[in-house]
Design an enzyme around this catalytic site. Structure first.
Site, PDB file in Angstrom:
ATOM      1  N   HIS A   1      -1.196  -1.697   1.499  1.00 21.65           N
ATOM      2  CA  HIS A   1      -0.771  -3.034   1.942  1.00 21.65           C
ATOM      3  C   HIS A   1      -0.195  -2.934   3.347  1.00 21.65           C
ATOM      4  O   HIS A   1       0.991  -3.193   3.560  1.00 21.65           O
ATOM      5  CB  HIS A   1       0.279  -3.601   0.984  1.00 21.65           C
ATOM      6  CG  HIS A   1      -0.273  -3.927  -0.364  1.00 21.65           C
ATOM      7  ND1 HIS A   1      -1.375  -4.731  -0.549  1.00 21.65           N
ATOM      8  CD2 HIS A   1       0.116  -3.557  -1.596  1.00 21.65           C
ATOM      9  CE1 HIS A   1      -1.609  -4.855  -1.839  1.00 21.65           C
ATOM     10  NE2 HIS A   1      -0.733  -4.139  -2.495  1.00 21.65           N
TER      11      HIS A   1
ATOM     12  N   GLU B   1      -1.842  -2.620  -9.332  1.00 25.06           N
ATOM     13  CA  GLU B   1      -1.444  -1.488 -10.188  1.00 25.06           C
ATOM     14  C   GLU B   1      -1.277  -1.958 -11.635  1.00 25.06           C
ATOM     15  O   GLU B   1      -1.779  -1.322 -12.577  1.00 25.06           O
ATOM     16  CB  GLU B   1      -0.117  -0.886  -9.691  1.00 25.06           C
ATOM     17  CG  GLU B   1       0.436   0.177 -10.640  1.00 25.06           C
ATOM     18  CD  GLU B   1       1.923   0.437 -10.434  1.00 25.06           C
ATOM     19  OE1 GLU B   1       2.365   0.499  -9.264  1.00 25.06           O
ATOM     20  OE2 GLU B   1       2.638   0.588 -11.434  1.00 25.06           O
TER      21      GLU B   1
ATOM     22  N   SER C   1       4.299   1.867   2.348  1.00 28.56           N
ATOM     23  CA  SER C   1       2.995   1.855   3.018  1.00 28.56           C
ATOM     24  C   SER C   1       3.126   1.495   4.505  1.00 28.56           C
ATOM     25  O   SER C   1       2.158   1.072   5.122  1.00 28.56           O
ATOM     26  CB  SER C   1       2.052   0.885   2.298  1.00 28.56           C
ATOM     27  OG  SER C   1       2.685  -0.354   2.071  1.00 28.56           O
TER      28      SER C   1
END
Ligand code: F3S
Length: 280
Positions: free
Chosen positions: A40, A123, A259
């Site tokens: 992301h 997820e 991320s």
């Protein structure tokens, strides 16, 4: 202005491994897809796209080689890819793989599996596929979906906070089940970043939480910093900074999601150090 950095932030080992797998696969050449954006983070996705990594959202549309990102996929999607005969490069994070295995095991042991997590998160969507009739709950109002009796086996989305996991388990137990098995599937990388972010939030005038707007762990960092009582801004990079965010503040704190690349943090911190709030 004075800028302080969280003692732990940025890329986790699961994201590093996924990016490394993408780089290595791209270096071999051929047509390569990731199923969903690899992480992301817009900057990283754009950099890898420039090197040839295509993003697909439908398993039926991929050819050649497909990269499974750190969020993992459900068994149905993996079967679909296998049937299509594409090469699968699996960069599912080991902690997500563990959660998937625990869901399957809890079901084999006779528990009705409950996942505490956001139903729409990739997820969680994947993890819920490893047993039939998994129930996904993420707020007190979701608990009416639970059965009235029986044995419950509970896990949590890896990126949630200890507090949210504990609060939800407490509410479930209070409903009076005779047997509840709770397995801790929280990610320590996330927990350490959350602890460091809250520590920092308590000593600064304003917090900047850097990371993609879609990133669940970045959003959770921002929520926790806000909850600690400090004005908090969730931004992707320096381009989204506005002078009024730092107006009247002397000390700023910076943290970043799992991320968010280090260079995004370094650029933001350098610019913020040069920024003089009182002259705006
Ligand atoms: Fe894995 Fe935790 Fe990162 S679950 S992908 S190491 S945030």
């Amino acid at each position: 202005m004075e800028v302080r950095l969280a003692r732990k932030m940025g890329f986790c080992f699961g994201v590093e491994r996924a990016i490394q797998a993408a780089e290595e696969t791209l270096a071999r050449g051929g047509e390569i897809f990731s199923l969903g954006e690899i992480i992301h983070n817009r900057q990283v996705v754009e950099r890898l796209a420039a090197k040839g990594l295509n993003v697909a959202h439908d398993p039926e549309s991929v050819e050649g080689t497909v990269l499974i990102r750190s969020h993992g996929e459900g068994p149905d999607t993996l079967d679909q890819l296998t049937r299509r005969g594409v090469e699968i490069v699996d960069a599912t994070c080991v902690l997500v793989k563990r959660a998937q295995g625990i869901v399957a095991r809890l079901h084999e042991e006779g528990y009705r599996v409950v996942v505490i997590g956001q139903a729409s998160h990739p997820e969680v969507r994947g993890v819920c596929g490893y047993a039939p009739d998994v129930i996904c709950v993420d707020a007190p109002e979701d608990l009416d979906q639970l059965p009235l009796g029986g044995k419950l086996g509970i896990i949590c989305q890896t990126t949630h906070s200890v507090k949210h996991f504990g609060d939800m388990v407490g509410l479930i137990v209070a409903r009076g089940y005779a047997e509840v098995k709770v397995v801790n599937t929280l990610c320590n990388e996330v927990k350490d970043r959350q602890t460091a972010a809250v520590e920092l939030a308590r000593e600064v005038d304003v917090m900047f939480v850097l990371g993609g707007k879609q990133s669940a762990n970045t959003r959770e960092l921002a929520r926790l910093c806000g909850e600690a009582g400090v004005p908090t801004h969730h931004l992707e990079d320096w381009g989204q900074f506005r002078p009024e965010m730092a107006h009247g503040k002397a000390v700023a704190g910076i943290t970043a999601g799992a991320s968010t690349p280090q260079w995004v943090v370094a650029e933001f911190a350098d610019n913020l150090r040069r920024f003089q709030p009182d002259q705006q």
